[in-house]
Enzyme design. Structure first.
Site, mmCIF file in Angstrom:
data_model
loop_
_atom_site.group_PDB
_atom_site.id
_atom_site.type_symbol
_atom_site.label_atom_id
_atom_site.label_comp_id
_atom_site.label_asym_id
_atom_site.label_seq_id
_atom_site.Cartn_x
_atom_site.Cartn_y
_atom_site.Cartn_z
ATOM 1 N N CYS A 55 40.874 41.937 37.090
ATOM 2 C CA CYS A 55 41.419 41.388 38.336
ATOM 3 C C CYS A 55 42.485 40.333 38.100
ATOM 4 O O CYS A 55 43.450 40.224 38.865
ATOM 5 C CB CYS A 55 40.289 40.803 39.180
ATOM 6 S SG CYS A 55 39.386 39.459 38.373
ATOM 7 N N HIS A 78 36.289 36.626 40.090
ATOM 8 C CA HIS A 78 37.351 37.436 40.670
ATOM 9 C C HIS A 78 38.572 36.573 40.949
ATOM 10 O O HIS A 78 38.473 35.350 41.074
ATOM 11 C CB HIS A 78 36.857 38.090 41.967
ATOM 12 C CG HIS A 78 37.687 39.244 42.436
ATOM 13 N ND1 HIS A 78 37.911 40.360 41.668
ATOM 14 C CD2 HIS A 78 38.353 39.462 43.612
ATOM 15 C CE1 HIS A 78 38.661 41.223 42.330
ATOM 16 N NE2 HIS A 78 38.959 40.694 43.519
ATOM 17 N N ASP A 108 44.158 41.439 48.033
ATOM 18 C CA ASP A 108 43.397 41.696 46.811
ATOM 19 C C ASP A 108 43.953 42.945 46.132
ATOM 20 O O ASP A 108 43.588 44.077 46.493
ATOM 21 C CB ASP A 108 41.918 41.880 47.131
ATOM 22 C CG ASP A 108 41.060 41.934 45.870
ATOM 23 O OD1 ASP A 108 41.639 41.975 44.762
ATOM 24 O OD2 ASP A 108 39.822 41.930 45.996
#
Length: 655
Positions: A408, A452, A468
């Site tokens: 991520c 994350h 995201d």
């Protein structure tokens, strides 16, 4: 106290309790210290058998030097909880080499109690408390054996220790529930050198991938009201606004957030966060939070920060407005410069790519985001915990146009860079995403592998909008969690057994309720429980009730002690012999335990010849009662008659 040498069985039992305390800390001690400690105990055992000599002054000094040197090599010069505990353990483990007498043994006992309590510096779970209680009972049994100086075996000592523990429970409950709670011993603001895993102040491309392989607990959340879908479980820690070409770094702006908290009709949700210690100041929250605790600050970027570093478990309540937007109509010149900053002459291919896309976006930031999404989702990018190492100043170029494989942090960092290169203010947000549900406790457990990173892009006139990019290549990561996204690299709980899953949930629930209670039960909550029990009272009435309760408790403790001191039933012939001996003591005549009643009466006849007839009759009455009975004991009726007659004889003899 007579400082006698202790029996070997007592010493061995004492050293066994010391070894049990050592096992409490075994998992976090250096291997050399475990061997050092066991070696000292083995040495003491060989001294018992006469196979080794006791260490002299020079040997003891050498062992102390070895201990200090080992601690320094293992932990360095930095003072940490682990280094201090290890130093104490090294000293305690050398103490058995010189323990022989009661005074030395008592000192070792008290050190052992302290060593048990030090376990709470590292954890306060129900299992930790159970282990400490068991070892302390073991230690208390050793203390009983030391006190009785070999007149009690291990079974008797253990029984006595358990009884003492049970009798101490009422006082412990009174102190816990009634007396105002102070900060416990283990709330020490000292860093720990091991066991703390979590987010760092900066983010390099591969930093979060390492967290993705850790199953350590980060924090737990209990939902007070409302439901929390997976798509909204973005737990913000802090924002990263500065990029130097290799890593993203935090913003230090502590101003309050701009805008009305409730101006939108988005969903509001309240929740309690039980945070594990991470030795930093940042806290975790959803969306746009609102807090009332005086020790928590709400930052301009909608993140929460404590006024102190988190060295121990803490709990706080937050009410958040969910949604993808953080309201901020305008940016200051300083903010605009901050959120557009990126190093020049690096990642040139990415810069040119971003500028080319921006021409097609027509100044629309969200349209630019959509074009970047089209590129990433259409070029076989991969989401992985093992993306490899990206070196040099062109890491983003390498990721976007060559490897196309990352975690991520790779996607978030690259998106923020592309937006800034196109003149769109953006920032990276670091935190956690997801959470394992536990319906038993109505909680979410967020682990380190849930770490994350995502991006917030500024839309002029509206504010910050959450994007995201991980969802573009791995939607299952956002919808179902890390296990569904990378099943082969997932390090968390993976069993499909229903009973194991349920057992784990029950254990997690017990652990949560325990920690929740231990942390919350103080101040207003403690006062509320007392009010429910005794009603709403004035301060004077409350003080009087507490004082009477304390006195009642002391009375109960006194009764416990009194019953302990009640003598064991003494046979009537022994009582009679005791009365006869007291009479003889007045004449400076000493008798031993080997004298019988008849022999003592014969001595009295020699002293009082004028009472011969009465004393002989007394002797015959006693002998008749003893030898006529089937069990050979003096009956209660005969004892009273003999004592009455003995008093008459004494009166006549004293005339």
């Amino acid at each position: 106290m007579v400082n006698n040498f202790l029996p070997q069985t007592t010493l061995l039992f004492l050293f066994s309790s010391v070894f049990a305390s050592l096992l409490l800390h075994a998992s976090r001690l250096p291997i050399w210290l475990l061997l050092f400690s066991v070696g000292a105990l083995v040495w003491r055992a060989l001294i018992f058998n006469g196979r080794l000599i006791k260490p002299n002054r020079f040997m003891k000094s050498g062992l102390v030097v070895i201990g200090f040197t080992g601690i320094y090599i293992s932990y360095g010069s930095t003072i940490t909880i682990e280094s201090m505990v290890s130093l104490l353990i090294a000293g305690i483990m050398l103490k058995p080499l010189e323990v022989e007498k009661q005074s030395d043994a008592y000192l070792l006992i008290f050190l052992n109690y302290f060593l048990c309590g030090l376990l709470f510096l590292f954890g306060q779970s129900p299992l930790d408390f159970m282990l400490v209680i068991l070892v302390m009972l073991f230690t208390l049994s050793a203390q009983v054996m030391i006190h009785l100086y070999g007149n009690a075996n291990r079974k008797q000592a253990s029984k006595t220790a358990v009884l003492l523990f049970v009798k101490s429970i009422p006082l412990a409950l009174f102190l816990f529930f009634v007396v105002p709670r102070l900060g416990p011993l283990w709330t020490l603001n000292i860093s720990t050198q091991s066991g703390v895993v979590g987010l760092s102040d900066s983010m390099s491309p591969g930093s979060m991938a390492s967290l993705g392989r850790s199953n350590e607990l980060a924090f737990r959340v209990e939902l007070v009201d409302g439901d929390l879908p997976m798509s909204e479980r973005y737990w913000r820690a802090f924002t990263l606004s500065s990029f130097n070409g290799n890593e993203w770094n935090r913003s230090n702006n502590l101003n309050l957030i701009d805008g009305d908290f409730t101006q939108n009709n988005d969903q509001l949700i309240s929740y309690d966060v039980l945070l594990e210690p991470h030795e930093k100041k940042w806290l975790f929250s959803l969306g746009v939070p609102k807090i009332s605790d005086r020790y928590i600050k709400l930052k301009y970027d909608a993140s929460l920060q404590s006024t102190f570093k988190i060295y121990n478990q803490i709990q706080y309540r937050v009410t958040s407005r969910l949604g993808s937007w953080i309201d901020q109509k305008t940016l200051t010149k300083r903010e605009l410069q901050q959120y557009l900053q990126f190093p020049k002459n690096v990642n040139e291919q990415s810069v040119q790519f971003s500028k080319a896309l921006s021409k097609h976006a027509d100044g629309d930031a969200l349209k630019l985001v959509g074009l970047i999404e089209t590129y990433i989702s259409g070029n076989e990018f991969e989401y992985t915990l093992q993306p490899g190492v990206y070196d040099g100043s062109n890491q983003i170029d390498h990721f976007l146009f060559q490897s196309k494989s990352g975690f991520c942090s790779y996607y978030a960092g690259s998106l923020a860079f592309l937006l800034r290169a196109a003149g769109v203010p953006s920032r990276v947000v670091a935190g956690y995403m997801g959470g394992e549900e536990n319906p038993v406790s109505n909680t979410l457990s967020i682990y380190q592998y849930d770490a994350h990173a995502w991006v917030e892009v500024w839309i002029e006139g509206k504010g910050w909008y959450r994007v995201d990019p991980t969802a573009w290549v791995s939607p299952e990561r956002v919808q179902n969690g890390l296990q569904q996204a990378v099943p082969s690299g997932f390090t968390g709980f993976t069993s499909q057994s229903k009973w194991l899953v349920e057992l784990r949930r029950q254990f997690q629930a017990v652990d949560y309720f325990w920690n929740d209670w231990m942390i919350r039960y103080k101040g207003e909550k403690q006062q509320a429980i007392l009010t429910n029990i005794i009603g709403d009272r004035t301060s004077t009435e409350l003080s009087l009730i507490l004082m009477l309760s304390f006195l009642l408790l002391l009375a109960c403790l006194f009764l416990f002690v009194w019953f302990d001191q009640v003598k064991i039933h003494v046979r009537y012939e022994e009582r009679l012999l005791d009365q006869l001996q007291k009479w003889l003591i007045k004449h400076n005549v000493k008798v031993t335990s080997s004298h019988t009643i008849g022999q003592v009466i014969e001595i009295l006849i020699d002293i009082y010849p004028e009472q011969t007839e009465q004393l002989v009759e007394l002797k015959s009455q006693v002998n008749e009662s003893l030898y006529a009975s089937s069990n050979g004991v003096l009956s209660k009726h005969t004892f009273k008659a003999v004592i009455s007659k003995l008093k008459k004889i004494q009166k006549q003899a004293n005339k």
